[in-house]
Design a protein around this motif. Structure first.
Motif, short mmCIF file in Angstrom:
data_model
loop_
_atom_site.label_atom_id
_atom_site.label_comp_id
_atom_site.label_asym_id
_atom_site.label_seq_id
_atom_site.Cartn_x
_atom_site.Cartn_y
_atom_site.Cartn_z
N ASN A 36 -23.66 5.18 -31.00
CA ASN A 36 -22.54 4.51 -30.69
C ASN A 36 -22.42 3.58 -29.57
OD1 ASN A 36 -22.00 6.35 -29.27
ND2 ASN A 36 -20.37 7.18 -30.37
N GLY A 37 -23.50 3.52 -28.90
CA GLY A 37 -23.46 2.57 -27.73
C GLY A 37 -23.07 3.14 -26.53
N GLY A 38 -22.69 4.31 -26.36
CA GLY A 38 -22.44 5.03 -24.95
C GLY A 38 -21.28 5.46 -25.09
N ALA A 39 -20.17 5.31 -25.98
CA ALA A 39 -19.00 6.12 -25.93
C ALA A 39 -18.90 7.35 -25.90
CB ALA A 39 -18.02 5.20 -27.25
N GLY A 40 -19.91 7.91 -26.80
CA GLY A 40 -20.35 9.49 -27.04
C GLY A 40 -20.18 10.23 -25.67
N LEU A 41 -21.09 9.67 -24.79
CA LEU A 41 -21.19 10.15 -23.34
C LEU A 41 -19.89 10.33 -22.80
CD1 LEU A 41 -23.41 11.24 -21.49
CD2 LEU A 41 -23.32 8.89 -20.55
N LEU A 42 -18.93 9.39 -22.83
CA LEU A 42 -17.44 9.27 -22.26
C LEU A 42 -16.82 10.50 -22.71
CD1 LEU A 42 -16.92 5.52 -21.63
CD2 LEU A 42 -17.60 7.31 -19.93
N LEU A 43 -16.99 10.91 -24.05
CA LEU A 43 -16.09 12.01 -24.67
C LEU A 43 -16.93 13.35 -24.53
CD1 LEU A 43 -13.94 12.80 -26.50
CD2 LEU A 43 -15.24 12.04 -28.39
#
Length: 171
Positions: A36-43
């Motif tokens: 999903n373009g990096g949003a998962g890492l932030l969560l």
């Protein structure tokens, strides 16, 4: 009198938690970010860190609260019988066979081995469980932290040698 240092232990546990959390979170986050373009890492990273921070915080509170871990004097010493809460036992120097320092992982402890192995046997079920684990790791159930204490290891050992005055082995 030697007390646990909340600052030293928090720094050690915080760095360990951060390292372990990042090792676990990074592969999960990288897999999620490719989808999903990096949003998962932030969560994912904060969630994994929180999962580790709660039990580590509880452990930090249990080990650092509960009073001094060691008190020395010319007649003997008080030493905690459990690593977490504040139960201690008095041992006169004549009842001590040996005092030595051992390391297990990141923890460095002063170990006090009594001459009579039955010392401390009537202190309760939880103390017996804690003491049994310490006996397996350190050779005695009576230990006090030296690297996570409010005093330096050298200062603690100088006091031990001074108060022992040849009545038991040190080292």
């Amino acid at each position: 009198m030697v007390r646990p240092s909340l600052r030293k232990r928090a720094l050690t546990l915080g760095l360990v938690t951060l390292a372990v959390g990042l090792v676990i979170a990074c592969p999960i986050g990288l897999a999620a970010s490719s989808e999903n373009g990096g949003a998962g890492l932030l969560l994912i990273v904060p969630v994994v860190m929180l999962v580790f921070a709660v039990p580590i915080g509880l452990q930090l509170w249990l080990v650092s609260s509960g009073g001094p871990v060691l008190a020395l004097g010319p007649a003997g010493l008080w030493i905690k019988t459990r690593p977490t809460r504040g139960q201690a036992i008095w041992l006169p120097w004549e009842a001590v066979e040996r005092v030595y320092v051992r390391r297990w992982g990141l923890e460095k402890v002063l170990c006090v081995k009594p001459r009579d192995p039955r010392v401390g046997s009537g202190l309760g079920a939880f103390t017996a469980l804690d003491s049994g684990m310490q006996q397996a790791f350190f050779g005695t159930g009576f230990t006090a932290t030296v690297n996570h204490a409010d005093r330096s290891e050298d200062e603690i050992m100088r006091a031990v040698v001074g108060y022992v005055a040849g009545r038991c082995r040190v080292g």
